[in-house]
Structure formats: structure tokens, C-alpha cells
Motif scaffolding. Structure first.
Motif, PDB file in Angstrom:
ATOM      1  N   ALA A  85      -7.383   7.214   4.588  1.00  0.00           N
ATOM      2  CA  ALA A  85      -5.943   7.469   4.522  1.00  0.00           C
ATOM      3  C   ALA A  85      -5.096   6.282   4.955  1.00  0.00           C
ATOM      4  CB  ALA A  85      -5.592   8.678   5.393  1.00  0.00           C
ATOM      5  N   SER A  86      -5.694   5.289   5.597  1.00  0.00           N
ATOM      6  CA  SER A  86      -4.903   4.167   6.099  1.00  0.00           C
ATOM      7  C   SER A  86      -4.354   3.285   4.978  1.00  0.00           C
ATOM      8  CB  SER A  86      -5.747   3.318   7.058  1.00  0.00           C
ATOM      9  OG  SER A  86      -6.897   2.817   6.403  1.00  0.00           O
ATOM     10  N   TRP A  87      -4.999   3.297   3.792  1.00  0.00           N
ATOM     11  CA  TRP A  87      -4.538   2.448   2.698  1.00  0.00           C
ATOM     12  C   TRP A  87      -3.168   2.880   2.177  1.00  0.00           C
ATOM     13  CZ3 TRP A  87      -3.297   4.544  -1.996  1.00  0.00           C
ATOM     14  CH2 TRP A  87      -3.744   5.842  -2.238  1.00  0.00           C
ATOM     15  N   VAL A  88      -2.775   4.131   2.421  1.00  0.00           N
ATOM     16  CA  VAL A  88      -1.493   4.633   1.928  1.00  0.00           C
ATOM     17  C   VAL A  88      -0.329   3.842   2.521  1.00  0.00           C
ATOM     18  CG1 VAL A  88      -0.006   6.666   1.817  1.00  0.00           C
ATOM     19  CG2 VAL A  88      -2.473   6.922   1.581  1.00  0.00           C
ATOM     20  N   SER A  89      -0.498   3.354   3.739  1.00  0.00           N
ATOM     21  CA  SER A  89       0.565   2.615   4.409  1.00  0.00           C
ATOM     22  C   SER A  89       0.436   1.105   4.248  1.00  0.00           C
ATOM     23  CB  SER A  89       0.570   2.963   5.909  1.00  0.00           C
ATOM     24  OG  SER A  89       0.742   4.353   6.111  1.00  0.00           O
ATOM     25  N   GLN A  90      -0.559   0.661   3.500  1.00  0.00           N
ATOM     26  CA  GLN A  90      -0.747  -0.773   3.329  1.00  0.00           C
ATOM     27  C   GLN A  90       0.166  -1.329   2.240  1.00  0.00           C
ATOM     28  OE1 GLN A  90      -4.910  -1.440   2.673  1.00  0.00           O
ATOM     29  NE2 GLN A  90      -5.512  -0.840   4.760  1.00  0.00           N
ATOM     30  N   ARG A  91       0.264  -2.661   2.226  1.00  0.00           N
ATOM     31  CA  ARG A  91       1.146  -3.337   1.280  1.00  0.00           C
ATOM     32  C   ARG A  91       0.638  -3.134  -0.150  1.00  0.00           C
ATOM     33  NH1 ARG A  91       2.141  -9.459   2.702  1.00  0.00           N
ATOM     34  NH2 ARG A  91       2.870  -8.352   4.583  1.00  0.00           N
ATOM     35  N   GLY A  92       1.518  -2.763  -1.034  1.00  0.00           N
ATOM     36  CA  GLY A  92       1.169  -2.572  -2.431  1.00  0.00           C
ATOM     37  C   GLY A  92       0.740  -1.163  -2.784  1.00  0.00           C
ATOM     38  N   ALA A  93       0.539  -0.307  -1.772  1.00  0.00           N
ATOM     39  CA  ALA A  93       0.085   1.060  -2.058  1.00  0.00           C
ATOM     40  C   ALA A  93       1.170   1.868  -2.760  1.00  0.00           C
ATOM     41  CB  ALA A  93      -0.346   1.754  -0.773  1.00  0.00           C
ATOM     42  N   TRP A  94       2.425   1.630  -2.417  1.00  0.00           N
ATOM     43  CA  TRP A  94       3.516   2.372  -3.045  1.00  0.00           C
ATOM     44  C   TRP A  94       3.667   2.001  -4.523  1.00  0.00           C
ATOM     45  CZ3 TRP A  94       8.122   2.462   0.967  1.00  0.00           C
ATOM     46  CH2 TRP A  94       7.666   3.057   2.153  1.00  0.00           C
ATOM     47  N   LEU A  95       3.351   0.752  -4.845  1.00  0.00           N
ATOM     48  CA  LEU A  95       3.492   0.306  -6.226  1.00  0.00           C
ATOM     49  C   LEU A  95       2.494   0.981  -7.155  1.00  0.00           C
ATOM     50  CD1 LEU A  95       5.016  -1.691  -8.085  1.00  0.00           C
ATOM     51  CD2 LEU A  95       3.253  -3.391  -7.536  1.00  0.00           C
ATOM     52  N   ILE A  96       1.377   1.462  -6.596  1.00  0.00           N
ATOM     53  CA  ILE A  96       0.355   2.107  -7.418  1.00  0.00           C
ATOM     54  C   ILE A  96       0.916   3.336  -8.118  1.00  0.00           C
ATOM     55  CG2 ILE A  96      -1.860   3.320  -7.321  1.00  0.00           C
ATOM     56  CD1 ILE A  96      -2.692   1.459  -5.093  1.00  0.00           C
ATOM     57  N   HIS A  97       1.770   4.095  -7.436  1.00  0.00           N
ATOM     58  CA  HIS A  97       2.348   5.298  -8.043  1.00  0.00           C
ATOM     59  C   HIS A  97       3.184   4.948  -9.270  1.00  0.00           C
ATOM     60  CE1 HIS A  97       1.304   8.026  -4.662  1.00  0.00           C
ATOM     61  NE2 HIS A  97       1.382   6.913  -3.954  1.00  0.00           N
ATOM     62  N   VAL A  98       3.974   3.908  -9.165  1.00  0.00           N
ATOM     63  CA  VAL A  98       4.804   3.487 -10.298  1.00  0.00           C
ATOM     64  C   VAL A  98       3.928   3.025 -11.458  1.00  0.00           C
ATOM     65  CG1 VAL A  98       6.637   1.938 -11.039  1.00  0.00           C
ATOM     66  CG2 VAL A  98       6.647   2.837  -8.701  1.00  0.00           C
ATOM     67  N   VAL A  99       2.891   2.265 -11.155  1.00  0.00           N
ATOM     68  CA  VAL A  99       1.987   1.768 -12.205  1.00  0.00           C
ATOM     69  C   VAL A  99       1.293   2.931 -12.902  1.00  0.00           C
ATOM     70  CG1 VAL A  99      -0.095   0.413 -12.637  1.00  0.00           C
ATOM     71  CG2 VAL A  99       1.653  -0.453 -11.069  1.00  0.00           C
ATOM     72  N   ASP A 153     -13.815  16.380   8.208  1.00  0.00           N
ATOM     73  CA  ASP A 153     -14.370  17.179   7.110  1.00  0.00           C
ATOM     74  C   ASP A 153     -13.512  18.379   6.755  1.00  0.00           C
ATOM     75  OD1 ASP A 153     -16.412  15.416   6.961  1.00  0.00           O
ATOM     76  OD2 ASP A 153     -17.931  16.714   7.879  1.00  0.00           O
ATOM     77  N   ASN A 154     -12.688  18.839   7.673  1.00  0.00           N
ATOM     78  CA  ASN A 154     -11.889  20.034   7.426  1.00  0.00           C
ATOM     79  C   ASN A 154     -10.436  19.717   7.090  1.00  0.00           C
ATOM     80  OD1 ASN A 154     -12.115  22.810   7.178  1.00  0.00           O
ATOM     81  ND2 ASN A 154     -11.255  23.202   9.195  1.00  0.00           N
ATOM     82  N   LEU A 155     -10.111  18.444   6.932  1.00  0.00           N
ATOM     83  CA  LEU A 155      -8.737  18.025   6.665  1.00  0.00           C
ATOM     84  C   LEU A 155      -8.635  17.382   5.292  1.00  0.00           C
ATOM     85  CD1 LEU A 155      -7.726  16.421  10.088  1.00  0.00           C
ATOM     86  CD2 LEU A 155      -7.248  18.729   9.271  1.00  0.00           C
ATOM     87  N   THR A 156      -7.520  17.653   4.615  1.00  0.00           N
ATOM     88  CA  THR A 156      -7.254  17.006   3.338  1.00  0.00           C
ATOM     89  C   THR A 156      -6.738  15.594   3.582  1.00  0.00           C
ATOM     90  OG1 THR A 156      -4.991  17.849   3.279  1.00  0.00           O
ATOM     91  CG2 THR A 156      -6.709  19.223   2.297  1.00  0.00           C
ATOM     92  N   MET A 157      -6.635  14.832   2.516  1.00  0.00           N
ATOM     93  CA  MET A 157      -6.157  13.460   2.653  1.00  0.00           C
ATOM     94  C   MET A 157      -4.705  13.428   3.131  1.00  0.00           C
ATOM     95  SD  MET A 157      -6.200  10.477  -0.223  1.00  0.00           S
ATOM     96  CE  MET A 157      -5.613   8.830   0.145  1.00  0.00           C
ATOM     97  N   TRP A 158      -3.887  14.377   2.657  1.00  0.00           N
ATOM     98  CA  TRP A 158      -2.498  14.438   3.095  1.00  0.00           C
ATOM     99  C   TRP A 158      -2.403  14.706   4.594  1.00  0.00           C
ATOM    100  CZ3 TRP A 158       2.164  13.121   1.523  1.00  0.00           C
ATOM    101  CH2 TRP A 158       3.278  13.688   2.141  1.00  0.00           C
TER     102      TRP A 158
END
Length: 232
Positions: A85-99, A153-158
């Protein structure tokens, strides 16, 4: 002078021996009874004591809520950074949604029968994006990496993002993307009534509701589609 034989003590000794044997048997029997009664008492006490089960239970209800982890699980979660889950806050992660949205739109534009239908190409883009995000963020549990002893194991990615801290910039951005996409689709479909209702339901039910604080750690079990939910 008649000689009388000495009195025989064999009968007296035999009688004394029998008495001693009977006394010893009584003592042994009393000891055995005491041991048996104690064992029964201890077994009865042991059976009455509640047995602590530290395994994760399965909820058979349709709607359930995942309880907070134990102190041991929380310590395991803090051992190493959660790479799932840490990659969500990394640089460029937000741009993936637009792409991803642009690629989906281009894909549906080249499909036969959809190239001339702007309404359906945008609607399918919205449906695919929201369904994909729902599967990735809200359906798949745990991590693909074995580094924390199964603490996630019992938690979703969100639920794993930012250590379950709500209203962080990453969470706000992920929530805002389907809303922004809905406004774009509404513009390009020229406020078509049917498309507006359909896209609104997709965005609201699949894209927004699962990300709200009120649905945090909430599980909805659908028979056949989803199995029994595990709760701590």
C-alpha cells in the motif's frame, strides 16, 4: 508330671496380619477414592473454564465488521513498511489513474460499434475503471509479500493505505478521481438522462460508497460470489 505344650501364637499372629492387611487395603482404597475425586473435580473445573481460541473466526452473516487487530498483529504490521500500500503515496502513483482512464477510452474507441457512440464508450470506461478499482482496493485482502507474518491478511488494500489513517491526500485523490470522471462523462454525453442515471449509480455505489469512513472495515458477504468473511 505331664508336660503341656506351650500356647501357640500362630493363630494370633495370623489374625494380626489379616487385620493389618485389611487396614492397609482400606487406606489404599481411600487414597484411590481421593485421587479419583480430585481428578474428577479438576476435569470438571477444566471443562467449565472457557477455552480461549486465538484463531480468526468466520462470520456467517451477510454484513459484518472487522474488529481491531491485537497488539501482536499491530506489532507485526510495524515491523517493515507495507509495500502493498505504500506505493499509493509515492511519486507518479496518482498519474497512473489518469493513464489508465485514457487507455480505456482509446480501447473502447477502436472497438467496432463503439467508435461512433461517445455515450457508450465513456460509460464503459467509467464502468471498467470503477470495477477495476473496486476489485483492487476493496475485494483483494492481504499482501502478496510474506514479510509481516500475515498481519494484513484480514485487511483490504484500501484499509492498509496510510496505516488506516482517513482523509490523507492519497485517499482524497483516489476518491476524487471517479467523481471527476463522472463530471467529464456527463459533459461528453450531453446530459443524456439514461446515461446520467447509469453512470451516477456506477460512480456512487462502486466508486464512492466503499471508500467512505462509514464503510471502513465493513464486509458484505454475497452467497456463492464471496465466501464467509474472516474476522479477528
Amino acid at each position: 508330671m505331664d508336660l503341656k505344650p506351650f500356647p501357640s501364637y500362630s493363630s494370633h499372629s495370623q489374625t494380626g496380619t489379616d487385620t493389618i492387611n485389611k487396614d492397609s487395603e482400606d487406606v489404599v482404597s481411600l487414597t484411590n477414592v481421593s485421587i479419583i475425586s480430585r481428578s474428577r473435580t479438576s476435569s470438571y473445573t477444566a471443562t467449565n473454564e472457557p477455552v480461549k481460541d486465538h484463531r480468526r473466526r468466520r462470520s456467517s452473516s451477510i454484513i459484518s465488521h472487522v474488529e481491531q487487530e491485537t497488539q501482536e498483529d499491530e506489532n507485526d504490521q510495524q515491523v517493515l513498511p507495507n509495500m502493498n500500500a505504500s506505493w499509493v503515496s509515492q511519486r507518479g502513483a496518482w498519474l497512473i489513474h489518469v493513464v489508465i482512464i485514457v487507455l480505456l477510452k482509446l480501447f473502447y474507441n477502436i472497438l467496432p460499434g463503439l467508435s461512433s457512440s461517445t455515450n457508450w464508450s465513456w460509460t464503459l470506461t467509467n464502468l471498467t475503471y470503477n470495477c477495476g478499482c473496486y476489485i483492487m482496493f476493496h475485494m483483494i485482502k492481504g499482501t502478496p509479500f510474506e514479510f509481516n507474518g500475515g498481519a494484513f491478511d484480514n485487511l483490504t488494500m484500501w484499509e492498509q493505505i496510510d496505516n488506516e489513517t482517513l482523509y490523507t491526500p492519497s485517499r482524497k485523490f483516489i476518491i476524487s478521481v471517479p467523481i471527476f470522471l463522472f463530471f467529464v462523462i456527463t459533459h461528453y454525453t450531453k446530459l443524456d438522462y439514461k446515461m446520467f442515471i447509469f453512470n451516477f449509480l456506477i460512480t456512487f455505489i462502486i466508486g464512492i460508497i466503499p471508500k467512505l469512513p462509514s464503510t471502513h472495515r465493513l464486509r458484505i458477504s454475497i452467497p456463492i460470489i464471496t465466501g464467509p468473511q474472516q474476522i479477528s
